[in-house]
Design a protein around this motif. Sequence first.
Motif, mmCIF file in Angstrom:
data_model
loop_
_atom_site.group_PDB
_atom_site.id
_atom_site.type_symbol
_atom_site.label_atom_id
_atom_site.label_comp_id
_atom_site.label_asym_id
_atom_site.label_seq_id
_atom_site.Cartn_x
_atom_site.Cartn_y
_atom_site.Cartn_z
ATOM 1 N N LYS A 1 6.306 33.005 95.005
ATOM 2 C CA LYS A 1 7.713 32.705 94.773
ATOM 3 C C LYS A 1 8.506 33.068 96.013
ATOM 4 C CE LYS A 1 11.657 31.603 93.142
ATOM 5 N NZ LYS A 1 12.024 30.171 93.027
ATOM 6 N N ARG A 2 9.121 32.033 96.593
ATOM 7 C CA ARG A 2 9.974 32.219 97.768
ATOM 8 C C ARG A 2 11.381 31.780 97.389
ATOM 9 N NH1 ARG A 2 7.065 29.630 100.743
ATOM 10 N NH2 ARG A 2 5.967 31.230 101.921
ATOM 11 N N TYR A 3 12.328 32.678 97.515
ATOM 12 C CA TYR A 3 13.716 32.358 97.179
ATOM 13 C C TYR A 3 14.395 31.645 98.342
ATOM 14 C CZ TYR A 3 13.501 35.248 92.968
ATOM 15 O OH TYR A 3 13.170 35.748 91.730
ATOM 16 N N ASN A 4 15.486 30.956 98.035
ATOM 17 C CA ASN A 4 16.295 30.333 99.079
ATOM 18 C C ASN A 4 16.746 31.405 100.065
ATOM 19 O OD1 ASN A 4 16.078 27.884 97.792
ATOM 20 N ND2 ASN A 4 18.040 28.043 96.752
ATOM 21 N N GLY A 5 16.592 31.107 101.316
ATOM 22 C CA GLY A 5 16.885 32.116 102.332
ATOM 23 C C GLY A 5 15.616 32.724 102.881
ATOM 24 N N GLY A 6 14.484 32.416 102.220
ATOM 25 C CA GLY A 6 13.186 32.813 102.762
ATOM 26 C C GLY A 6 12.584 34.079 102.200
ATOM 27 N N THR A 7 13.301 34.788 101.306
ATOM 28 C CA THR A 7 12.752 36.023 100.738
ATOM 29 C C THR A 7 11.489 35.717 99.940
ATOM 30 O OG1 THR A 7 14.950 36.997 100.567
ATOM 31 C CG2 THR A 7 13.211 37.997 99.242
ATOM 32 N N GLY B 1 8.833 42.931 92.466
ATOM 33 C CA GLY B 1 8.495 41.575 92.037
ATOM 34 C C GLY B 1 8.062 41.481 90.590
ATOM 35 N N LYS B 2 8.194 42.582 89.829
ATOM 36 C CA LYS B 2 7.722 42.600 88.433
ATOM 37 C C LYS B 2 8.459 41.574 87.568
ATOM 38 C CE LYS B 2 8.604 46.948 87.491
ATOM 39 N NZ LYS B 2 9.411 47.253 88.717
ATOM 40 N N SER B 3 9.788 41.587 87.648
ATOM 41 C CA SER B 3 10.579 40.657 86.837
ATOM 42 C C SER B 3 10.365 39.212 87.286
ATOM 43 C CB SER B 3 12.067 40.996 86.904
ATOM 44 O OG SER B 3 12.332 42.189 86.199
ATOM 45 N N THR B 4 10.256 39.023 88.584
ATOM 46 C CA THR B 4 9.994 37.671 89.098
ATOM 47 C C THR B 4 8.671 37.148 88.570
ATOM 48 O OG1 THR B 4 11.267 38.137 91.108
ATOM 49 C CG2 THR B 4 9.749 36.286 91.197
ATOM 50 N N ASP C 1 10.325 42.426 79.671
ATOM 51 C CA ASP C 1 10.832 42.691 81.015
ATOM 52 C C ASP C 1 11.701 43.946 81.013
ATOM 53 O OD1 ASP C 1 11.408 42.428 83.670
ATOM 54 O OD2 ASP C 1 12.844 40.786 83.431
ATOM 55 N N GLU C 2 11.121 45.072 81.416
ATOM 56 C CA GLU C 2 11.815 46.369 81.443
ATOM 57 C C GLU C 2 12.515 46.665 80.104
ATOM 58 O OE1 GLU C 2 11.464 48.424 83.804
ATOM 59 O OE2 GLU C 2 11.187 47.390 85.699
ATOM 60 N N VAL D 1 -1.437 46.972 85.771
ATOM 61 C CA VAL D 1 -1.342 46.155 86.979
ATOM 62 C C VAL D 1 -0.187 46.713 87.801
ATOM 63 C CG1 VAL D 1 -0.807 43.860 87.905
ATOM 64 C CG2 VAL D 1 -2.285 44.079 85.889
ATOM 65 N N ALA D 2 -0.449 47.103 89.049
ATOM 66 C CA ALA D 2 0.574 47.686 89.912
ATOM 67 C C ALA D 2 0.980 46.679 90.976
ATOM 68 C CB ALA D 2 0.063 48.974 90.554
ATOM 69 N N VAL D 3 2.299 46.513 91.115
ATOM 70 C CA VAL D 3 2.839 45.540 92.068
ATOM 71 C C VAL D 3 3.692 46.268 93.098
ATOM 72 C CG1 VAL D 3 4.245 43.457 92.341
ATOM 73 C CG2 VAL D 3 2.867 43.752 90.280
ATOM 74 N N LYS D 4 3.458 45.955 94.357
ATOM 75 C CA LYS D 4 4.271 46.503 95.441
ATOM 76 C C LYS D 4 4.560 45.387 96.443
ATOM 77 C CE LYS D 4 4.592 50.143 98.916
ATOM 78 N NZ LYS D 4 4.178 51.506 99.290
ATOM 79 N N ALA D 5 5.825 45.205 96.756
ATOM 80 C CA ALA D 5 6.253 44.193 97.731
ATOM 81 C C ALA D 5 5.661 42.817 97.435
ATOM 82 C CB ALA D 5 5.888 44.640 99.146
ATOM 83 N N GLY D 6 5.651 42.463 96.136
ATOM 84 C CA GLY D 6 5.219 41.125 95.731
ATOM 85 C C GLY D 6 3.726 40.898 95.677
ATOM 86 N N THR D 7 2.956 41.987 95.820
ATOM 87 C CA THR D 7 1.493 41.882 95.840
ATOM 88 C C THR D 7 0.887 42.824 94.805
ATOM 89 O OG1 THR D 7 1.532 41.389 98.203
ATOM 90 C CG2 THR D 7 -0.570 42.118 97.302
ATOM 91 N N ILE D 8 -0.169 42.393 94.131
ATOM 92 C CA ILE D 8 -0.894 43.279 93.219
ATOM 93 C C ILE D 8 -1.777 44.211 94.047
ATOM 94 C CG2 ILE D 8 -2.686 43.402 91.432
ATOM 95 C CD1 ILE D 8 -1.574 40.831 90.241
ATOM 96 N N VAL D 9 -1.521 45.516 93.905
ATOM 97 C CA VAL D 9 -2.279 46.500 94.691
ATOM 98 C C VAL D 9 -3.254 47.289 93.814
ATOM 99 C CG1 VAL D 9 -0.518 46.712 96.489
ATOM 100 C CG2 VAL D 9 -0.412 48.219 94.478
#
Length: 258
Positions: free
Chosen positions: A13-19, A44-47, A174-175, A221-229
């Motif tokens: 998932k890439r948001y407008n603006g490149g994030t 990135g959990k909610s995304t 979601d939370e 499942v642990a997520v950090k900076a958009g990646t499953i670690v």
Amino acid sequence: MMNSILKVTNLVKRYNGGTLALKDINLEVKKGEFIAVIGPSGAGKSTLLRSINRLIEPTEGSIEFLDQRIEKANKSELRKIRSKMGMIFQHYNLIYRSSVLENVLHGRLGYMGSVAGVFNRYKEEDKQEAIMLLEKVGLEAEIYKRADELSGGQKQRVGVCRALAQNPELILADEPIASLDPKSSAVVMDAIYKNCKEQGIACLVNLHQVDVAKRYATRIVAVKAGTIVFDGQASELTEEMIEYLYEGKEQEMYESAN
């Protein structure tokens, strides 16, 4: 997909603006699993959860649910898919002018024709099922109250019942306890966990709190900076991994009330 109800492959998932919010996520969920997705805010959990049911449009990758490709579904197909995929929101997402019972019955809208849905013509058996769900989570005295008369914990239990009223195969939470005090958090988590286990419903629940995740989850499942670690059993989650995951945001591991 043997025993699997959800398969996420190379999700981006890439948001407008490149994030770049999600990077090449691969995840498989089997029937009846109770999976906690942990990680700091902004991980990135909610995304991830919102991409699975296409509240957010994924950029790349595939999402297969009950042998249907979610990312390719048209509006009609997506409505049918979502009827088997309950959603519990952090901020409840209730209709506050409506009664508690009516809010739970909204979980049946995906199964109703458009005319019946517009006029809220619910079947009697749906009403009885909704009342039974509310009784199970201790809200029998609030059934006919307006939703805006409830406490935060009560509102979230209504949200749980609404998701369960769909008779889903999967619940995305979601939370669900992020806005609640510790006592209300425990009541809500118990309601989600017990009902999912009793009915064989798979659950993906986003949580900040590591201790809560370990208490309930069959898998973390642990997520950090958009990646499953990390993806494994709670017993396999090491202190080193937790420190790496929450580096710089350690206080979030213990937050259970605002």
